[in-house]
Design an enzyme around this catalytic site. Structure first.
Site, PDB file in Angstrom:
ATOM      1  CG  HIS A  26      -1.879   1.156   1.248  1.00  0.00           C
ATOM      2  ND1 HIS A  26      -3.236   0.989   1.396  1.00  0.00           N
ATOM      3  CD2 HIS A  26      -1.701   2.490   1.119  1.00  0.00           C
ATOM      4  CE1 HIS A  26      -3.837   2.161   1.364  1.00  0.00           C
ATOM      5  NE2 HIS A  26      -2.912   3.104   1.207  1.00  0.00           N
ATOM      6  CG  ASP A  46      -1.585   4.869   4.027  1.00  0.00           C
ATOM      7  OD1 ASP A  46      -1.675   5.240   2.851  1.00  0.00           O
ATOM      8  OD2 ASP A  46      -2.334   5.291   4.934  1.00  0.00           O
ATOM      9  CG  HIS A  80      -4.883   2.250   5.651  1.00  0.00           C
ATOM     10  ND1 HIS A  80      -6.232   2.289   5.868  1.00  0.00           N
ATOM     11  CD2 HIS A  80      -4.659   2.949   4.524  1.00  0.00           C
ATOM     12  CE1 HIS A  80      -6.790   2.987   4.912  1.00  0.00           C
ATOM     13  NE2 HIS A  80      -5.872   3.398   4.078  1.00  0.00           N
ATOM     14  CG  HIS A 105      -0.729   7.085  -1.042  1.00  0.00           C
ATOM     15  ND1 HIS A 105      -1.955   7.196  -1.668  1.00  0.00           N
ATOM     16  CD2 HIS A 105      -0.951   6.415   0.107  1.00  0.00           C
ATOM     17  CE1 HIS A 105      -2.882   6.628  -0.910  1.00  0.00           C
ATOM     18  NE2 HIS A 105      -2.299   6.139   0.173  1.00  0.00           N
ATOM     19  CE  LYS A 129      -7.941   2.126  -0.745  1.00  0.00           C
ATOM     20  NZ  LYS A 129      -6.773   2.864  -0.320  1.00  0.00           N
ATOM     21  CG  HIS A 156      -9.941   4.580   3.223  1.00  0.00           C
ATOM     22  ND1 HIS A 156      -8.710   5.184   3.347  1.00  0.00           N
ATOM     23  CD2 HIS A 156     -10.688   5.070   4.242  1.00  0.00           C
ATOM     24  CE1 HIS A 156      -8.722   6.019   4.382  1.00  0.00           C
ATOM     25  NE2 HIS A 156      -9.910   5.969   4.945  1.00  0.00           N
TER      26      HIS A 156
HETATM   27  C1  NCD Z   1      -3.488   9.067   1.959  1.00  0.00           C
HETATM   28  C2  NCD Z   1      -2.985  10.110   0.951  1.00  0.00           C
HETATM   29  O1  NCD Z   1      -2.444  11.129   1.376  1.00  0.00           O
HETATM   30  O2  NCD Z   1      -3.115   9.884  -0.257  1.00  0.00           O
HETATM   31  N1  NCD Z   1      -3.556   9.675   3.253  1.00  0.00           N
HETATM   32  C3  NCD Z   1      -3.550   9.044   4.443  1.00  0.00           C
HETATM   33  O3  NCD Z   1      -3.727   9.707   5.455  1.00  0.00           O
HETATM   34  N2  NCD Z   1      -3.333   7.759   4.549  1.00  0.00           N
HETATM   35  C4  NCD Z   1      -4.786   8.500   1.526  1.00  0.00           C
HETATM   36  C5  NCD Z   1      -5.198   7.251   2.282  1.00  0.00           C
HETATM   37  O4  NCD Z   1      -4.614   6.185   2.130  1.00  0.00           O
HETATM   38  O5  NCD Z   1      -6.136   7.329   3.076  1.00  0.00           O
HETATM   39 ZN    ZN Z   2      -3.208   5.089   1.604  1.00  0.00          ZN
END
Ligand code: NCD
Ligand code: ZN
Length: 350
Positions: free
Chosen positions: A16, A253, A177, A18, A102, A139
């Site tokens: 996971h 995450d 998460h 970003h 997702k 999520h």
């Molecule tokens: C994530 C993001 O910034 O893209 N933020 C987070 O707090 N985890 C999005 C997500 O996974 O919820």
């Molecule tokens: Zn995330």
């Protein structure tokens, strides 16, 4: 081999992550690629990745930002909307590069405005996913403003996850998460024999409880969604991660935002941990004497769930102190990693 001073394990993957887009990619991809062989890449870009075509183009941009000579495989995902079609899911599966879809409840987190308003609108898509074996990555927070923010994951289980899994018992689901004892119990007890359900756990939810948000003042770099919970929940997550159960595996995450976007009157959710992710997990496992359980969690259970081969090469961590940088370059702004300016106990050495 394992000793007090070093820990060698099969190279892990991040299930996971970003990575953002554009020029920012070159500033965050190398950190993940240094440790992880593969990563499930989240599709919540400013323009969400809703089509196979967009996901494949995004994949190329990530590969272009990967340092030469480093092997890093982005495992792409699609962003589910009210309008996603079964055909799009089939195209995604046929591409061989898209490994999940997702589900963001609309408004639950960063860049989720185009998310799903009512899962009932996605019924045909979910049928297709179940039939062709495409995992749904969830999520798990309700968005009802009347529900206390700290309860939104537990309420999600009752109101959405249980009915969803009753309607689609053969759908593969990753509860992303997880942050609560309720989620740990649900995943542990309700997965079924065939392992249709698993969960990712972040390093920060294993290391911190919600006090970290307020210690000595408001600390925006510890704010993420789902938000950190009470110590009781952190302990339940740590027990799950170190239990050896294949239902729980690593997903950082890591979610970079500019310093400016975090340190604001309405700061963005997301903690940046790609820089030192495995070292943070090692510290969490070490805190309960469970370093021997790290390899399964970090390197085996994820690929097993996704039906991918385990990695073959190995990496080594050493017990060696270093200080996390105060900030990193990030476009025209900077990026503050979790635990900036503080000490780490483990270091990736090879
Ligand atoms: C994530 C993001 O910034 O893209 N933020 C987070 O707090 N985890 C999005 C997500 O996974 O919820
Ligand atoms: Zn995330």
């Amino acid at each position: 081999m394992q000793s007090a001073a070093t820990l060698t394990l099969t190279r892990p993957d991040d299930w996971h992550l970003h990575l953002r887009d554009g020029a920012l990619l070159a500033q965050v991809v190398p950190a993940s690629a240094r440790t992880f062989a593969r990563a499930i890449v989240m599709p919540n870009l400013e323009t969400p990745v809703t089509t196979t075509e967009a996901a494949l183009a995004y994949r190329e941009r990530i590969l272009a930002a990967t340092p030469k000579g480093v092997s890093f495989e982005p495992l792409m995902t699609l962003y589910l909307t009210d309008n996603t079609t079964p055909d799009e899911i089939r195209r995604a599966k046929d591409s061989q590069h898209i490994h999940g879809v997702k589900f963001y409840p609309a408004g639950a987190t960063t860049h989720s405005a185009s998310g799903v308003t009512d899962l009932k609108l996605c019924w045909r898509v979910l049928e297709t996913m179940q039939a062709i074996g495409m995992p749904l990555l969830v999520h798990g927070e309700v968005t009802d403003p009347a529900v206390d923010l700290f309860d939104r994951e537990a309420v999600f289980i009752d109101e959405q996850l249980i009915p969803l899994r009753a309607a689609f018992p053969r759908l593969r689901v990753v509860f992303e998460h997880i942050t609560t004892e309720a989620a740990v119990d649900y995943v542990r007890d309700c997965g079924g024999r065939d392992q249709m359900l698993a969960a990712t756990i972040t390093a920060h939810h294993l290391l911190y409880n919600r006090n970290a948000l307020f210690e000595g003042g408001l600390r925006p770099h510890y704010y993420c969604r789902p938000v950190l919970k009470r110590e009781r929940h952190r302990r339940a997550l740590l027990r799950a991660a170190t239990s050896g159960s294949a239902r729980f595996f690593l997903g950082t995450d890591s979610a970079p935002h500019t310093r400016h976007a975090k340190e604001s009157a309405c700061g963005c959710a997301g903690c940046y941990t790609a820089l030192h992710a495995l070292e943070l997990y090692a510290e969490a496992f070490d805190s309960v004497g469970a370093l021997a359980a790290l390899e399964g969690f970090a390197s085996f259970f994820g690929p097993d769930f996704y039906g991918l081969p385990r990695n073959r090469d190995r990496i080594t961590l050493a017990r060696s102190q270093w200080t996390v940088p105060e900030e990193l370059e990030f476009g025209p702004d900077t990026l503050v990693p979790l635990r900036a300016g503080e000490t780490m106990a483990w270091k990736l050495v090879s």
